[in-house]
Design an enzyme around this catalytic site. Structure first.
Site, PDB file in Angstrom:
ATOM      1  CG  HIS A 215      -2.977   1.503  -2.657  1.00 35.84           C
ATOM      2  ND1 HIS A 215      -1.918   0.994  -3.011  1.00 35.84           N
ATOM      3  CD2 HIS A 215      -3.704   0.979  -3.335  1.00 35.84           C
ATOM      4  CE1 HIS A 215      -1.406   0.362  -3.595  1.00 35.84           C
ATOM      5  NE2 HIS A 215      -2.690   0.056  -3.877  1.00 35.84           N
TER       6      HIS A 215
ATOM      7  CG  LEU B 220      -2.069  -0.943   1.320  1.00 34.53           C
ATOM      8  CD1 LEU B 220      -2.488  -0.769   2.700  1.00 34.53           C
ATOM      9  CD2 LEU B 220      -3.047  -1.608  -0.358  1.00 34.53           C
TER      10      LEU B 220
ATOM     11  CE  LYS C  54      -0.896   3.753 -11.783  1.00 36.29           C
ATOM     12  NZ  LYS C  54      -0.726   2.363 -11.285  1.00 36.29           N
TER      13      LYS C  54
HETATM   14  P1  AMP Z   1      -3.478  -2.040  -6.829  1.00 39.38           P
HETATM   15  O1  AMP Z   1      -4.052  -2.240  -5.573  1.00 39.38           O
HETATM   16  O2  AMP Z   1      -2.477  -1.406  -7.192  1.00 39.38           O
HETATM   17  O3  AMP Z   1      -3.915  -2.629  -8.005  1.00 39.38           O
HETATM   18  O4  AMP Z   1      -4.541  -1.061  -6.823  1.00 39.38           O
HETATM   19  C1  AMP Z   1      -5.748  -1.060  -5.867  1.00 39.38           C
HETATM   20  C2  AMP Z   1      -7.066   0.135  -5.897  1.00 39.38           C
HETATM   21  O5  AMP Z   1      -6.145   1.044  -5.410  1.00 39.38           O
HETATM   22  C3  AMP Z   1      -7.379   0.775  -7.552  1.00 39.38           C
HETATM   23  O6  AMP Z   1      -8.564   0.316  -7.712  1.00 39.38           O
HETATM   24  C4  AMP Z   1      -6.514   1.292  -8.137  1.00 39.38           C
HETATM   25  O7  AMP Z   1      -7.057   1.424  -9.312  1.00 39.38           O
HETATM   26  C5  AMP Z   1      -5.944   1.831  -7.070  1.00 39.38           C
HETATM   27  N1  AMP Z   1      -5.019   3.127  -7.441  1.00 39.38           N
HETATM   28  C6  AMP Z   1      -3.702   2.499  -7.509  1.00 39.38           C
HETATM   29  N2  AMP Z   1      -2.431   3.571  -7.195  1.00 39.38           N
HETATM   30  C7  AMP Z   1      -3.772   4.352  -7.597  1.00 39.38           C
HETATM   31  C8  AMP Z   1      -2.915   6.278  -7.358  1.00 39.38           C
HETATM   32  N3  AMP Z   1      -1.681   6.757  -8.144  1.00 39.38           N
HETATM   33  N4  AMP Z   1      -4.655   7.064  -7.935  1.00 39.38           N
HETATM   34  C9  AMP Z   1      -5.807   6.287  -7.108  1.00 39.38           C
HETATM   35  N5  AMP Z   1      -6.195   5.068  -7.030  1.00 39.38           N
HETATM   36  C10 AMP Z   1      -4.783   4.623  -7.582  1.00 39.38           C
END
Ligand code: AMP
Length: 287
Positions: free
Chosen positions: A37, A33, A158
Site C-alpha cells: 500500500h 496498511l 495484485k
Molecule cells: P486494499 O485496501 O487491500 O483493498 O488495497 C488498496 C490498494 O492497494 C488496491 O489498489 C490494491 O490493489 C493495492 N494493493 C494491495 N495489496 C497489494 C500488493 N501486494 N501489491 C500491489 N498493490 C496492492
C-alpha cells in the site's frame, strides 16, 4: 511537507481551497496498511503536489459471506506508517499528504441510490464467486473520484480484475483521470502482500506459496506451449489441490478468454486456506 488527517469533506474542502492549483494523486485503500500500500502512496507523493490516501472499509464491496465486520481496522498504526513514510521521503514544503478516513455517511449520504456496474466484467472470474463485489468497488471509487477530483489514481496490479474494471469505468465515462497501475508487492518468500496474510500462521504462509509457484509454472508452460494445452495443465493443477478456487488464463487487456492471435495474457488465481482467499496473478507476453 505535511501530513493532514481529515474525516469530513468540509475539513478537506476548507483546507484545499487555500491551495493554489495543484496536482492531486488519489490512493484508495481499506486501511490495515502494509508496504505494498505504501508503495502506491510513495509513487503518488513523487508525482503529485497533494496525495490523498483514503482509508475506508467499504461495506458495498462485501457480500453476506464476506468478512466486513472482521476486516482489520488499524487507523492509528496506519497513520503512523504514513507519517513515517512522509518523514523518510524528506519532502519539500509544497508536497502534502492527506489521510482521509470518513464515516460511511460521508461516502454514502442518506438515501444514496446509485450503483456503478460494469457488466460483464463484474461477473466473470472473481466476480463469479463474489456477486456485487465489483459494483461496490466501482461505486466507491467513482464517489472518491468525484470528491477529490484526482489527476492520477493509483491501483495495485495484485487486484488485476479490479484494476481492469476501474480502467474500463474511466474509459466508458470519459473521466479525466489517469489510472496508474503499481506492480505487485511481495514478501521475500514471493507471497503477494495482503491484509489477509495475517490470518495465516507460518506453516500456512508456506502452503500459500503454492499459488505463486503454480502461476510461475503456468507462465513457463504457456511460453512453451499453446493456450489450449496450458488450460489443460491449469485444470490439472486445480483438480489436484482443492484449495485452488480457480486458475484462469485470460486476455490481459479484456479479461475475456483469449482470441487466437492473443499475445498478452494474464493468469489469475485464488487459493483458499480455511476461510482466507488469497489472490495473485502473473502476466505473460508472447513475442
Ligand atoms: P486494499 O485496501 O487491500 O483493498 O488495497 C488498496 C490498494 O492497494 C488496491 O489498489 C490494491 O490493489 C493495492 N494493493 C494491495 N495489496 C497489494 C500488493 N501486494 N501489491 C500491489 N498493490 C496492492
Amino acid at each position: 511537507m505535511a501530513v493532514y488527517f481529515f474525516d469530513t469533506l468540509t475539513e478537506y474542502s476548507d483546507w484545499v481551497k487555500n491551495k493554489k492549483k495543484k496536482t492531486v494523486g488519489l490512493v484508495p485503500t481499506m486501511g490495515n496498511l502494509h508496504n505494498a500500500h505504501l508503495s502506491l502512496l510513495k509513487k503518488s507523493i513523487k508525482e503529485n503536489d497533494i496525495s490523498v490516501i483514503t482509508i475506508f472499509v467499504n461495506p458495498k464491496q462485501f457480500g453476506p459471506k464476506d468478512d466486513f465486520q472482521k476486516y482489520p481496522r488499524t487507523l492509528e498504526s496506519d497513520i503512523a506508517k504514513i507519517s513515517d513514510l512522509a518523514a523518510k521521503m524528506k519532502l519539500t514544503k509544497n508536497k502534502h499528504v492527506v489521510i482521509f478516513s470518513p464515516e460511511e455517511s460521508v461516502i454514502y449520504p442518506k438515501n444514496f441510490m446509485t450503483t456503478i456496474s460494469i457488466s460483464p466484467l463484474n461477473s466473470i472470474i472473481e466476480g463469479k464467486s463474489r456477486p456485487g463485489h465489483f459494483d461496490g468497488v466501482c461505486t466507491v471509487v467513482y464517489r472518491l473520484f468525484t470528491l477529490f477530483k484526482p489527476n492520477i489514481a493509483y491501483f495495485g496490479e495484485k487486484d488485476y480484475q479490479q484494476l481492469t474494471i476501474i480502467k474500463k469505468m474511466v474509459e466508458d465515462l470519459a473521466l479525466p483521470i489517469k489510472i496508474s497501475p503499481i506492480p505487485i508487492g511481495r514478501e521475500k518468500s514471493g507471497l503477494a502482500m495482503s491484509s489477509r496474510n495475517q490470518y495465516l500462521n507460518s506453516d500456512e504462509k508456506i502452503q500459500a506459496l503454492k499459488l505463486r509457484n503454480s502461476l510461475v509454472e503456468l507462465k513457463d508452460y504457456l511460453l512453451k506451449n499453446h493456450y489450449e494445452k496450458t488450460v489443460q495443465h491449469s485444470q490439472k493443477l486445480v483438480k489436484a489441490d482443492p484449495r485452488f478456487n480457480y486458475l484462469e488464463i485470460r486476455d490481459a487487456v479484456t479479461l475475456m478468454p483469449p482470441e487466437k492471435n492473443c499475445k498478452n495474457f494474464v493468469i489469475l488465481g485464488v487459493y483458499q486456506i480455511n476461510q482466507t482467499r488469497l489472490l495473485d496473478n502473473i502476466t505473460v507476453r508472447i513475442k
